[in-house]
Design a protein around this motif. Structure first.
Motif, PDB file in Angstrom:
ATOM      1  N   PHE A 148      31.140  38.073  37.031  1.00  0.00           N
ATOM      2  CA  PHE A 148      32.336  37.322  37.427  1.00  0.00           C
ATOM      3  C   PHE A 148      32.324  37.055  38.932  1.00  0.00           C
ATOM      4  O   PHE A 148      32.601  35.946  39.383  1.00  0.00           O
ATOM      5  N   PHE A 149      31.989  38.082  39.676  1.00  0.00           N
ATOM      6  CA  PHE A 149      31.961  37.922  41.137  1.00  0.00           C
ATOM      7  C   PHE A 149      30.937  36.864  41.554  1.00  0.00           C
ATOM      8  O   PHE A 149      31.245  35.962  42.341  1.00  0.00           O
ATOM      9  N   LEU A 150      29.727  36.971  41.028  1.00  0.00           N
ATOM     10  CA  LEU A 150      28.642  36.078  41.468  1.00  0.00           C
ATOM     11  C   LEU A 150      28.868  34.638  41.013  1.00  0.00           C
ATOM     12  O   LEU A 150      28.488  33.701  41.708  1.00  0.00           O
ATOM     13  N   LYS A 151      29.510  34.469  39.850  1.00  0.00           N
ATOM     14  CA  LYS A 151      29.700  33.110  39.316  1.00  0.00           C
ATOM     15  C   LYS A 151      30.944  32.403  39.835  1.00  0.00           C
ATOM     16  O   LYS A 151      31.157  31.231  39.542  1.00  0.00           O
ATOM     17  N   ASN A 152      31.796  33.143  40.541  1.00  0.00           N
ATOM     18  CA  ASN A 152      33.062  32.535  40.978  1.00  0.00           C
ATOM     19  C   ASN A 152      33.285  32.621  42.489  1.00  0.00           C
ATOM     20  O   ASN A 152      34.295  33.177  42.935  1.00  0.00           O
ATOM     21  N   PRO A 153      32.367  32.066  43.283  1.00  0.00           N
ATOM     22  CA  PRO A 153      32.544  32.135  44.737  1.00  0.00           C
ATOM     23  C   PRO A 153      33.827  31.429  45.195  1.00  0.00           C
ATOM     24  O   PRO A 153      34.423  31.815  46.200  1.00  0.00           O
ATOM     25  N   ASP A 154      34.268  30.443  44.409  1.00  0.00           N
ATOM     26  CA  ASP A 154      35.482  29.696  44.783  1.00  0.00           C
ATOM     27  C   ASP A 154      36.744  30.557  44.714  1.00  0.00           C
ATOM     28  O   ASP A 154      37.763  30.227  45.309  1.00  0.00           O
ATOM     29  N   LYS A 155      36.685  31.679  43.985  1.00  0.00           N
ATOM     30  CA  LYS A 155      37.872  32.544  43.885  1.00  0.00           C
ATOM     31  C   LYS A 155      38.109  33.335  45.170  1.00  0.00           C
ATOM     32  O   LYS A 155      39.161  33.933  45.350  1.00  0.00           O
ATOM     33  N   LYS A 156      37.100  33.389  46.021  1.00  0.00           N
ATOM     34  CA  LYS A 156      37.190  34.147  47.284  1.00  0.00           C
ATOM     35  C   LYS A 156      37.601  35.613  47.051  1.00  0.00           C
ATOM     36  O   LYS A 156      38.564  36.112  47.632  1.00  0.00           O
ATOM     37  N   ILE A 157      36.841  36.260  46.188  1.00  0.00           N
ATOM     38  CA  ILE A 157      37.085  37.680  45.913  1.00  0.00           C
ATOM     39  C   ILE A 157      36.588  38.504  47.099  1.00  0.00           C
ATOM     40  O   ILE A 157      35.413  38.460  47.439  1.00  0.00           O
ATOM     41  N   LYS A 158      37.503  39.233  47.732  1.00  0.00           N
ATOM     42  CA  LYS A 158      37.148  40.003  48.926  1.00  0.00           C
ATOM     43  C   LYS A 158      37.067  41.505  48.640  1.00  0.00           C
ATOM     44  O   LYS A 158      36.418  42.240  49.383  1.00  0.00           O
ATOM     45  N   LEU A 159      37.772  41.946  47.611  1.00  0.00           N
ATOM     46  CA  LEU A 159      37.784  43.375  47.280  1.00  0.00           C
ATOM     47  C   LEU A 159      37.566  43.538  45.775  1.00  0.00           C
ATOM     48  O   LEU A 159      38.175  42.812  44.985  1.00  0.00           O
ATOM     49  N   ILE A 160      36.697  44.461  45.404  1.00  0.00           N
ATOM     50  CA  ILE A 160      36.531  44.810  43.993  1.00  0.00           C
ATOM     51  C   ILE A 160      37.010  46.250  43.832  1.00  0.00           C
ATOM     52  O   ILE A 160      36.478  47.159  44.479  1.00  0.00           O
ATOM     53  N   PHE A 161      38.040  46.443  43.025  1.00  0.00           N
ATOM     54  CA  PHE A 161      38.614  47.783  42.842  1.00  0.00           C
ATOM     55  C   PHE A 161      38.119  48.394  41.535  1.00  0.00           C
ATOM     56  O   PHE A 161      38.345  47.839  40.448  1.00  0.00           O
ATOM     57  N   LEU A 162      37.477  49.556  41.650  1.00  0.00           N
ATOM     58  CA  LEU A 162      36.978  50.270  40.472  1.00  0.00           C
ATOM     59  C   LEU A 162      37.542  51.687  40.499  1.00  0.00           C
ATOM     60  O   LEU A 162      37.446  52.364  41.525  1.00  0.00           O
ATOM     61  N   ALA A 163      38.116  52.125  39.396  1.00  0.00           N
ATOM     62  CA  ALA A 163      38.583  53.511  39.306  1.00  0.00           C
ATOM     63  C   ALA A 163      37.622  54.254  38.387  1.00  0.00           C
ATOM     64  O   ALA A 163      37.374  53.820  37.273  1.00  0.00           O
ATOM     65  N   ASN A 164      37.082  55.368  38.888  1.00  0.00           N
ATOM     66  CA  ASN A 164      36.090  56.092  38.099  1.00  0.00           C
ATOM     67  C   ASN A 164      36.258  57.599  38.237  1.00  0.00           C
ATOM     68  O   ASN A 164      35.912  58.148  39.278  1.00  0.00           O
ATOM     69  N   PRO A 165      36.753  58.298  37.192  1.00  0.00           N
ATOM     70  CA  PRO A 165      37.298  57.752  35.949  1.00  0.00           C
ATOM     71  C   PRO A 165      38.578  56.952  36.216  1.00  0.00           C
ATOM     72  O   PRO A 165      39.223  57.133  37.238  1.00  0.00           O
ATOM     73  N   ASN A 166      38.910  56.113  35.239  1.00  0.00           N
ATOM     74  CA  ASN A 166      40.083  55.258  35.399  1.00  0.00           C
ATOM     75  C   ASN A 166      41.347  55.932  34.845  1.00  0.00           C
ATOM     76  O   ASN A 166      41.291  56.762  33.953  1.00  0.00           O
ATOM     77  N   ASN A 167      42.472  55.550  35.399  1.00  0.00           N
ATOM     78  CA  ASN A 167      43.791  55.906  34.904  1.00  0.00           C
ATOM     79  C   ASN A 167      44.417  54.575  34.458  1.00  0.00           C
ATOM     80  O   ASN A 167      44.397  53.646  35.259  1.00  0.00           O
ATOM     81  N   PRO A 168      44.924  54.421  33.253  1.00  0.00           N
ATOM     82  CA  PRO A 168      45.298  55.435  32.256  1.00  0.00           C
ATOM     83  C   PRO A 168      44.282  55.690  31.138  1.00  0.00           C
ATOM     84  O   PRO A 168      44.617  56.415  30.214  1.00  0.00           O
ATOM     85  N   THR A 169      43.080  55.126  31.216  1.00  0.00           N
ATOM     86  CA  THR A 169      42.177  55.286  30.068  1.00  0.00           C
ATOM     87  C   THR A 169      41.435  56.624  30.070  1.00  0.00           C
ATOM     88  O   THR A 169      41.057  57.119  29.011  1.00  0.00           O
ATOM     89  N   GLY A 170      41.172  57.181  31.253  1.00  0.00           N
ATOM     90  CA  GLY A 170      40.423  58.436  31.342  1.00  0.00           C
ATOM     91  C   GLY A 170      38.925  58.257  31.151  1.00  0.00           C
ATOM     92  O   GLY A 170      38.175  59.228  31.138  1.00  0.00           O
ATOM     93  N   THR A 171      38.484  57.006  31.003  1.00  0.00           N
ATOM     94  CA  THR A 171      37.061  56.726  30.760  1.00  0.00           C
ATOM     95  C   THR A 171      36.323  56.510  32.081  1.00  0.00           C
ATOM     96  O   THR A 171      36.943  56.287  33.125  1.00  0.00           O
TER      97      THR A 171
END
Ligand SMILES: *Cc1c(COP(=O)(O)O)cnc(C)c1O
Length: 378
Positions: A148-171
């Motif tokens: 998604f990031f590489l294919k959508n330069p027009d979106k101007k994504i500046k931050l990618i937020f990843l939770a590991n493990p994630n809340n609320p899934t716990g995965t």
């Protein structure tokens, strides 16, 4: 006075219901809160002593550089102070990163069912929020993030937020996916990867990575840690950010000088040295999770196997009804409708008797309502 649409669309963060309020509303003497992934053992006794010792100094401003605490964190984490900064909860760090790196028209990228703070802070910064779906087993889909990031330069994504493990899934996501992701998006100078590791101290699965192992290899990687979970200091508000020196420097220019109060500084410095308390919390959490997994299986309910101190389970009923009935009997759980799970509840590990009380009340409530929906987890 007019405000931007992003602000009007913001809904206030729905925190777990406080115990005092629940007691008052339902006229209960015993209320168990298993709703906010807090440490059921309370703060470390060493942290409480440090707080008592610091009380006479409260007329003074705290050290804006948090020198003593950061010196200890340097040793604990093996990073120099130029790479460590502190926030009023990781909440503040997330918010400041958005404030610093996003301008209107920019975007963040995260996952469906990611911890909500990312979206709220991005919207407050007038940025757009892009999301990729979860994998079939409810984990962050890192290949989809990279694509998604590489294919959508027009979106101007500046931050990618990843939770590991994630809340609320716990995965969590594994080493191979993570390293492939870094190969695709790491070391770019047009995007920062924010890896939120609030639950890292509870992780048992060896395939779950630690962001610390990658910080010095990838200049655009930021790792967030919190003192709210295993360290039992949620009420004092303290989070940490480990990043390259440039990000640390920029953050330190923007943050308020006294964002970390004196009690948080002394309590955290004591808490990180209380290894006995940390081990005790880990043991209690592992036992509690095992108990929940057993009891939910016995109740024929589906749940996501968790690497945290909570479990997300599917009631196969309207979760609001189950939540409300449990509340009336003194058990506070967490609704996760806003994360797209209208039949699920999130249950935090408590003390043994609290866990047993919660399961007993859950059994009673479920016996009064037949299943209405097919399971959402397979
Ligand atoms: C609880 C939690 C935090 C901690 O937030 P604080 O502001 O430090 O209390 C951060 N990220 C996730 C995913 C969490 O669940």
């Amino acid at each position: 006075m007019k405000v931007d649409l992003e602000i009007l669309r913001l809904a206030p963060y729905q925190a777990g219901k406080p115990i005092s309020e629940t007691k008052r509303e339902y006229n209960l003497s015993r209320v168990v809160k298993l709703a906010s992934n807090e440490n059921p053992l309370g703060p470390s006794p060493k942290a409480m002593q440090a707080i008592r010792d610091a009380l006479p100094t409260l007329s003074l401003y705290p050290d804006p550089a948090a020198h003593t605490l950061i010196s200890k964190l340097e040793k604990l984490w093996n990073f120099p102070r130029a790479q460590i900064s502190l926030g009023n909860g990781s909440d503040e760090l997330i918010d400041q990163l958005c404030r610093i790196y996003l301008t209107p028209g920019d975007a963040i990228l995260t996952s469906v069912a990611a911890f909500q703070a990312y979206e709220l802070s991005a919207m407050a910064s007038r940025a757009q929020v892009c999301k990729t779906p979860l994998t079939k087993d409810f984990r962050f889909d890192l290949p989809a993030h990279a694509e998604f990031f590489l294919k959508n330069p027009d979106k101007k994504i500046k931050l990618i937020f990843l939770a590991n493990p994630n809340n609320p899934t716990g995965t969590f996501f594994g080493k191979k996916e993570w390293e492939d992701f870094l190969k695709a998006v790491g070391n770019r100078d047009d995007v920062l990867i924010v890896l939120d590791e609030a639950y890292t101290e509870f992780v048992e699965n060896k395939d779950c990575i630690s962001g610390f192992d990658y910080i010095n290899q990838y200049s655009n990687l930021i790792v967030l840690r919190t003192f709210s979970k295993i360290f039992g200091l949620a009420g004092l508000r303290l989070g940490a950010m480990i990043a390259n020196p440039e990000v640390t420097d920029i953050y330190n220019r923007v943050r308020k000088p006294f964002n970390i109060n004196e009690l948080a500084q002394v309590a955290a410095a004591a808490a990180i040295e209380d290894l006995e308390f940390i081990k005790k919390t880990q043991r209690l959490t592992a036992e509690g999770l095992k108990y929940f997994h057993q009891e939910l299986t016995a109740l024929n309910l589906k749940f996501l196997p968790s690497q945290t101190n909570f479990v997300l389970f599917d009631t196969e009923r309207d979760a609001k009804t189950v939540y409300q009935k449990m509340l009336e009997q003194g058990v506070i759980l967490r609704l996760v409708l806003n994360y797209g799970f209208p039949t699920c509840l999130r249950l935090s590990v408590g003390l043994k008797d609290e866990n047993e009380f919660a399961i007993a009340v859950l059994k009673k409530v479920l016996s009064q309502y037949p299943k209405e929906f097919p399971p959402c987890f397979v």
